[in-house]
Design a protein around this motif. Structure first.
Motif, PDB file in Angstrom:
ATOM      1  N   LYS A  23     -12.313  -0.326  -3.144  1.00 57.37           N
ATOM      2  CA  LYS A  23     -11.201  -1.215  -3.505  1.00 57.37           C
ATOM      3  C   LYS A  23      -9.853  -0.573  -3.162  1.00 57.37           C
ATOM      4  O   LYS A  23      -8.986  -1.205  -2.552  1.00 57.37           O
ATOM      5  CB  LYS A  23     -11.266  -1.535  -5.000  1.00 57.37           C
ATOM      6  CG  LYS A  23     -10.104  -2.374  -5.507  1.00 57.37           C
ATOM      7  CD  LYS A  23     -10.207  -2.563  -7.005  1.00 57.37           C
ATOM      8  CE  LYS A  23      -9.010  -3.330  -7.544  1.00 57.37           C
ATOM      9  NZ  LYS A  23      -9.073  -3.502  -9.020  1.00 57.37           N
ATOM     10  N   VAL A  24      -9.684   0.692  -3.545  1.00 55.28           N
ATOM     11  CA  VAL A  24      -8.412   1.389  -3.271  1.00 55.28           C
ATOM     12  C   VAL A  24      -8.170   1.481  -1.768  1.00 55.28           C
ATOM     13  O   VAL A  24      -7.066   1.205  -1.280  1.00 55.28           O
ATOM     14  CB  VAL A  24      -8.420   2.793  -3.914  1.00 55.28           C
ATOM     15  CG1 VAL A  24      -7.188   3.591  -3.476  1.00 55.28           C
ATOM     16  CG2 VAL A  24      -8.457   2.682  -5.435  1.00 55.28           C
ATOM     17  N   GLY A  25      -9.195   1.849  -0.997  1.00 58.36           N
ATOM     18  CA  GLY A  25      -9.045   1.966   0.448  1.00 58.36           C
ATOM     19  C   GLY A  25      -8.718   0.648   1.124  1.00 58.36           C
ATOM     20  O   GLY A  25      -8.062   0.616   2.170  1.00 58.36           O
ATOM     21  N   ALA A  26      -9.149  -0.464   0.523  1.00 60.62           N
ATOM     22  CA  ALA A  26      -8.940  -1.778   1.134  1.00 60.62           C
ATOM     23  C   ALA A  26      -7.550  -2.345   0.886  1.00 60.62           C
ATOM     24  O   ALA A  26      -7.088  -3.212   1.637  1.00 60.62           O
ATOM     25  CB  ALA A  26      -9.983  -2.761   0.616  1.00 60.62           C
ATOM     26  N   ILE A  27      -6.865  -1.875  -0.156  1.00 62.84           N
ATOM     27  CA  ILE A  27      -5.569  -2.473  -0.498  1.00 62.84           C
ATOM     28  C   ILE A  27      -4.416  -1.470  -0.486  1.00 62.84           C
ATOM     29  O   ILE A  27      -3.281  -1.828  -0.783  1.00 62.84           O
ATOM     30  CB  ILE A  27      -5.627  -3.161  -1.880  1.00 62.84           C
ATOM     31  CG1 ILE A  27      -5.945  -2.143  -2.984  1.00 62.84           C
ATOM     32  CG2 ILE A  27      -6.658  -4.290  -1.875  1.00 62.84           C
ATOM     33  CD1 ILE A  27      -5.949  -2.720  -4.398  1.00 62.84           C
TER      34      ILE A  27
END
Length: 374
Positions: A213-217
């Motif tokens: 999630k962190v890497g995607a946003i």
């Protein structure tokens, strides 16, 4: 492994071992290695890659390695370049995580980092000088660059500044050229992973989903990463804020992308398996974004209206690098020792053909000696 793939692996593994100083410094080192020494692509196209990469989530310098690998050795080269660049930081961080968990403190490396920082300033300045000459193709683009520089120094988010510059430049050049060409729409594909389940215990799957999630946003610097991880981990009681601060510090003084912080945190929460899944999760979206984006960049350059957008984003990207250099300079050049190291690095960078990697090494040694002797 074919010749090009082997070359890609060697180049980005080497950069991964010495890429200190954050995204601007990493891209500057890539410019020296990829454009100056190996001539894998034109400086104009390298600028196109920088401009478009700044518009997608994830660690920009790591994504640039993937673009370069794609250009040199195709889709497989994309993955080889990204993994080779990430690998050294991941291994170093995993070892430090083990020592931290066992002994409860970080190693004393500050004297070396002290010397690396001013050396990095010279490397960034050289890249800005070379890329800026290519990016500033007209008076209008120069003015646009100055506006973005001012906005960045005033604290405007870099993605907003880049997008605004792109749209403004595209509209201006479209009107100026009175183009009637049909606009071929290219829609970037962005993913947002809505992973908001309450975490009751730290399993490897849940760790993977958190960092995915962190890497995607994620947009922005290590400070933005700190805010994201604080919300995902500290507020949920999985990590103390002190442990998170130590993890961010590890990411700052190890080479390669600051997102290697994920390796450190993953190890703290779930051992080596946790380190592996956290690292995979946070970097996986970048591989997918670049894989989807790269084929569209030449099409953007061939479209008259999107060419104006790309030129404007490129000059804005150089302006953002200049703003980063200015801020880093204010924070770094505060003692005579750091100023001496910066001058030495400028001479090495602009007046000799010494590799940027050796400039980093010399800066680290000078930092250690000057702090210990004086």
């Amino acid at each position: 492994m074919n010749k090009n793939l082997k070359e890609v692996a060697q180049v980005f593994f080497k950069l991964g071992c010495f890429a200190f100083g954050g995204p601007a410094a990493h891209i500057a080192m890539m410019e020296d290695e990829i454009i100056e020494k190996r001539k894998w692509m034109s400086r104009d196209y390298f600028l196109d890659l920088i401009g478009t990469t700044n518009l997608i989530p994830g660690p920009n310098s790591t994504e640039m390695t993937m673009h370069c690998g794609y250009e040199r050795a195709g889709k497989v080269g994309l993955f080889v370049a990204g993994i080779a660049f990430i690998f050294p930081a991941t291994i170093i961080t995993a070892i430090l995580a083990y020592l931290y968990v066992k002994y409860g403190q970080l190693p004393e490396v500050e004297p070396f980092i002290y010397g690396i920082k001013p050396a990095v300033l010279a490397i960034i300045a050289a890249a800005i000088f070379k890329l800026g000459k290519k990016a500033i193709k007209s008076t209008e683009l120069a003015i646009l660059g100055v506006l973005v520089l001012a906005a960045s120094l005033l604290g405007v988010n870099e993605v907003i500044a880049l997008l605004s510059a792109g749209v403004l430049g595209m509209a201006y050049f479209y009107i100026k050229n009175k183009t009637t060409t049909t606009i071929k729409s290219i829609t970037p594909l962005f993913f947002l992973f809505g992973i908001n389940a309450t975490i009751t215990k730290v399993s490897t799957l849940k760790l993977f989903l958190i960092f995915l999630k962190v890497g995607a946003i994620l947009y922005g610097s290590g400070y933005v990463l700190f805010a994201y991880l604080d919300a995902e981990l500290v507020t949920r009681g999985l990590l103390t804020r002190t442990e998170l601060i130590d993890a961010i510090a590890i990411g700052q003084f190890t080479p390669g992308p600051v997102l290697s912080t994920s390796t450190f945190i993953g190890y703290q929460l779930s051992g080596f398996s946790g380190a592996l899944v956290a690292t995979t999760g946070i970097f996986l979206p970048s591989f997918l974004f670049v894989l989807l984006l790269n084929p569209f960049i030449p099409k953007m350059r061939n479209s008259k209206i999107l060419r104006g957008f790309l030129d404007s984003v490129n000059v804005a990207a150089v302006a953002v690098m200049l703003a980063v250099l200015f801020v880093m300079g204010k924070e770094t050049l505060i003692q005579w020792q750091s100023i001496v190291i910066a001058i030495a690095a400028i001479i090495l960078t602009f007046k000799t053909k010494v590799s940027t990697i050796w400039t980093i090494v010399i800066g680290a040694v000078l930092g250690f000696l000057l702090l210990k002797l004086f």
